[in-house]
Design an enzyme around this catalytic site. Sequence first.
Site, mmCIF file in Angstrom:
data_model
loop_
_atom_site.group_PDB
_atom_site.id
_atom_site.type_symbol
_atom_site.label_atom_id
_atom_site.label_comp_id
_atom_site.label_asym_id
_atom_site.label_seq_id
_atom_site.Cartn_x
_atom_site.Cartn_y
_atom_site.Cartn_z
ATOM 1 N N GLU A 1 -5.167 -8.589 0.607
ATOM 2 C CA GLU A 1 -5.877 -8.172 1.822
ATOM 3 C C GLU A 1 -7.332 -7.959 1.461
ATOM 4 O OE1 GLU A 1 -4.582 -4.822 4.157
ATOM 5 O OE2 GLU A 1 -2.472 -5.371 3.947
ATOM 6 N N GLU B 1 0.813 -1.223 0.000
ATOM 7 C CA GLU B 1 0.000 0.000 0.000
ATOM 8 C C GLU B 1 0.842 1.267 0.000
ATOM 9 O OE1 GLU B 1 -2.885 -0.205 3.139
ATOM 10 O OE2 GLU B 1 -3.909 -1.919 2.238
HETATM 11 O O1 IFM Z 1 -4.255 -3.016 9.030
HETATM 12 C C1 IFM Z 1 -4.233 -2.467 7.761
HETATM 13 C C2 IFM Z 1 -3.019 -2.968 7.000
HETATM 14 O O2 IFM Z 1 -1.829 -2.718 7.659
HETATM 15 C C3 IFM Z 1 -2.951 -2.302 5.639
HETATM 16 N N1 IFM Z 1 -4.204 -2.453 4.939
HETATM 17 C C4 IFM Z 1 -5.420 -2.096 5.637
HETATM 18 C C5 IFM Z 1 -5.470 -2.820 6.979
HETATM 19 C C6 IFM Z 1 -6.773 -2.455 7.722
HETATM 20 O O3 IFM Z 1 -6.836 -1.084 7.942
#
Ligand code: IFM
Length: 452
Positions: A344, A163
């Site tokens: 994710e 990210e």
């Molecule tokens: O916890 C975070 C992660 O570190 C990065 N993506 C989003 C998740 C939830 O906010």
Amino acid sequence: MIIHPDFLWGASTSAFQIEGAAHLEGRADSIWDVFLRTPGQAGHDDNAEVACDHYHRHAEDVALVRALGLNAYRFSIAWPRVLPQGRGAANEAGLAFYDRLIDALLSAEIEPWLCLYHWDLPQALSELGGWQNRDIAGWFADYAALVARRYGDRVKRFATFNEPCVFTLFGYGLGWHAPGIADKTALHKAIHHVNLGHGRAVDVLRRDVAGASIGAIHNRQPCYPATEDPADAAAALRLAAYWNDAFPLPQAFACYPPELADAIAPYVLPGDMAQIARPVDWFGLNHYSPHYVKADTNLIGAGFGPAPASVPRSAIGWPVVPDAFRDTLLDIHRRFHLPIYVLENGTAANDVIDPSGHIRDDDRIAYLAAYTAALEQAIRQGADVRGYFVWSLLDNFEWGAGYSQRFGIVYVDHVSQRRIPKASARWYADMIAAHRTSDDPAGPHNRAEAEG
Ligand code: IFM
């Protein structure tokens, strides 16, 4: 029944959010350790000194992953654990920890997915300007070489960054995350230097790891105007440029989005764009919910507005729109022509232990069921998706929200460190098992079979 050999069902974590042992065995401060010690910065009093104590409990955590039937697990290396000053002398104790973790995963027949950078920059490098300093592309490449040479005999899946849009925008543009800077020049320099670091690291990983499979992990969400006001529509385009395109576009096509190109141009030297756009093997997607964007006086002129009242929301107010997930997968497929791994997806919920000792997280199950159904729709419509990793394995340290938000499919009592799989963990394990034995030729596990 032939099971698609490549479809991965996994779980993702990150070093800072679960490891703890923040100052044990040679690990030095990251920018997040320092940020959290600065009163009022994170809006919360928690810290990650212990987190989920995964540093000491990784064997138990790998056993949980195995018990769920997952065949992949994503973790990140803490740069300040293996290179406490960010460069120079390596810390053998820190390196040895990841040897133990990787070996435990491999023994359990779980494929390790290693992410080099999940936001915990060594503080020593931040004091030299961090991602604002162009030299960091070289420091990052050297760090990648250390990791590649140490683990490349056993690990083949490497992600450069997790990210990048979030840690640059929140850390250098809006000041909400470490290192807490809100400055447009800092933001634009950071974006370019992260992109350069990505390209340099891809070269190093290709050179040093035989059979490496490399990508970057992008958070990508539709940016809708919050209202019909034209100012919100313009703001949505600006946010989309920073959020969705500032990294994938240069990395895939050697150009910045038009909305950002002039602002970043002063930091681009001859040869940079070719160095950034190195071929990768897959597109990593993190997806949660669309953004509803409104005009704002902040330095990008765009803020996060509320979703329309008709849109369902999670316990922490994030919109729940599975169709946006399907459409995002199809859009990535059409634009980037790469295999996609969802690295994710998940939700925070109000999880409580009931009198019988169970955590009945029905909201999370409903979310995961809807989003994995959307994933299947995207695959049926042609998206080349090869894996799905839930966020997250454990209830962990959720950055500025500390321990107040629980994203895990496994509950963690942050006092005793006891782990309790939630109902969603059972649901996820059952869903995976059902897919592996399904007769549905268009199911994600046997898509290759269906394609002949
Ligand atoms: O916890 C975070 C992660 O570190 C990065 N993506 C989003 C998740 C939830 O906010």
